[in-house]
Scaffold this active site. Sequence first.
Site, PDB file in Angstrom:
ATOM      1  N   GLY A  21       0.085   4.412  -0.307  1.00 28.05           N
ATOM      2  CA  GLY A  21      -0.554   5.677   0.047  1.00 28.05           C
ATOM      3  C   GLY A  21       0.310   6.417   1.047  1.00 28.05           C
ATOM      4  N   GLY A  49      -2.608   4.328  16.741  1.00 29.00           N
ATOM      5  CA  GLY A  49      -2.198   5.410  17.621  1.00 29.00           C
ATOM      6  C   GLY A  49      -2.126   6.733  16.896  1.00 29.00           C
ATOM      7  N   GLY A  53       1.284   4.135   4.316  1.00 28.98           N
ATOM      8  CA  GLY A  53       2.195   3.060   3.969  1.00 28.98           C
ATOM      9  C   GLY A  53       3.564   3.583   3.595  1.00 28.98           C
ATOM     10  N   LYS A  74      -7.497   1.512  10.491  1.00 32.49           N
ATOM     11  CA  LYS A  74      -8.331   1.701  11.673  1.00 32.49           C
ATOM     12  C   LYS A  74      -9.792   1.570  11.275  1.00 32.49           C
ATOM     13  CE  LYS A  74      -4.825   4.813  13.544  1.00 32.49           C
ATOM     14  NZ  LYS A  74      -4.465   6.215  13.885  1.00 32.49           N
ATOM     15  N   ASP A 105      -4.817   9.160  20.285  1.00 34.44           N
ATOM     16  CA  ASP A 105      -5.262   9.266  18.900  1.00 34.44           C
ATOM     17  C   ASP A 105      -6.441  10.223  18.773  1.00 34.44           C
ATOM     18  OD1 ASP A 105      -5.087   8.688  16.234  1.00 34.44           O
ATOM     19  OD2 ASP A 105      -5.538   6.561  16.415  1.00 34.44           O
ATOM     20  N   LYS A 121     -12.181   6.078  17.683  1.00 34.63           N
ATOM     21  CA  LYS A 121     -11.749   7.466  17.865  1.00 34.63           C
ATOM     22  C   LYS A 121     -12.072   8.263  16.609  1.00 34.63           C
ATOM     23  CE  LYS A 121      -8.176   7.412  14.986  1.00 34.63           C
ATOM     24  NZ  LYS A 121      -7.900   8.365  13.891  1.00 34.63           N
ATOM     25  N   GLY A 136       0.838  -1.199   0.000  1.00 36.54           N
ATOM     26  CA  GLY A 136       0.000   0.000   0.000  1.00 36.54           C
ATOM     27  C   GLY A 136       0.866   1.239   0.000  1.00 36.54           C
TER      28      GLY A 136
END
Length: 328
Positions: free
Chosen positions: A13, A136, A16, A108, A244, A191, A11
């Site tokens: 992006g 995190g 990554g 996440k 976070d 979160k 990945g």
Amino acid sequence: MSAHAKIAVVGAGAFGTALASVAAASGGDVTLIGRDAGSVEAMRTTRRNEKALPGIDLPQTLAYSADAAVMRGAGIVLFAMPSQAQREAARSLAPLLAPGTAVVICAKGMEKGTGRLLTEVLEEELPGREIAVLSGPGFAADIAKGLPTAMVIAARTAEIGAMLAQALSGPTFRLYPSTDRIGVQLGGALKNVLAIACGIIEGAQLGDSARAALISRGLAELSRFVEAHGGEGITVTGLSGLGDLVLTGTSHQSRNLRFGIALGRHGTAAGWSGDLVEGAFAASVASGVAAEKGIDMPITDAVARIVDGTLDVKTAIGQLMTRPITQE
């Protein structure tokens, strides 16, 4: 598997690329794998990922490939694709991952449609591999620039967590090992929901006192959700929960916060022109799971209903403020 294992990051992006960058800068044998051959070649030539991390130089030692087969023999593989793409990626890459390979989830969220944790999804698709999760407070640009950042890596055992923390940490990027994969994952996923709620408060100009109240009550809500899933409630007071949330609920670098601000200003999701954010998916999933399990999640429920258009912001605030008064 050791702290000196070959590392592959799937990945290319922003996140990554940032993780690959810090691991390579710390002396690791790291390859960043992207889907688009042209983009990969551009990174190899310029030593930059201008689309995802403009203006940030990447380490000379970082390798690049558009061929997933280069991950054969890697002891540590980071899955840095969005949460809803993790199952498909695991299924397609399974033949390349040897038994015992540590696969680290760097997303996440929860799986939409099933409400399952991503560790459960990958353990189903990748039996015999060690599934860990990294979460995190860390924006990709800050990590890639070498700004001080601390996050959590949760694994099945303390030994595996410590090994991964050592392999992926660097002078400006510190990972704290944990064995509470449930708490760390749910902290990272929910979160984002609370960050949207913080954005709604900002967009509706409800004041900083309201934001502080939401953060504290949101953490209590998150703790109940974690414990109902077998995790440790105290985990949400650490980096993958409170840390976070403070970052994504206050910084305009956060897409979830900006999405919430648009909701607060316009009353509905109609004011948002970008792609739907991870927190919107997580709110819907978590709200449904909470209803099934009988978990009291008023903030999450409100965000889910505002996002899907069945509740307006003004009514949601009124409902939250007129709930029965109970002990904190």
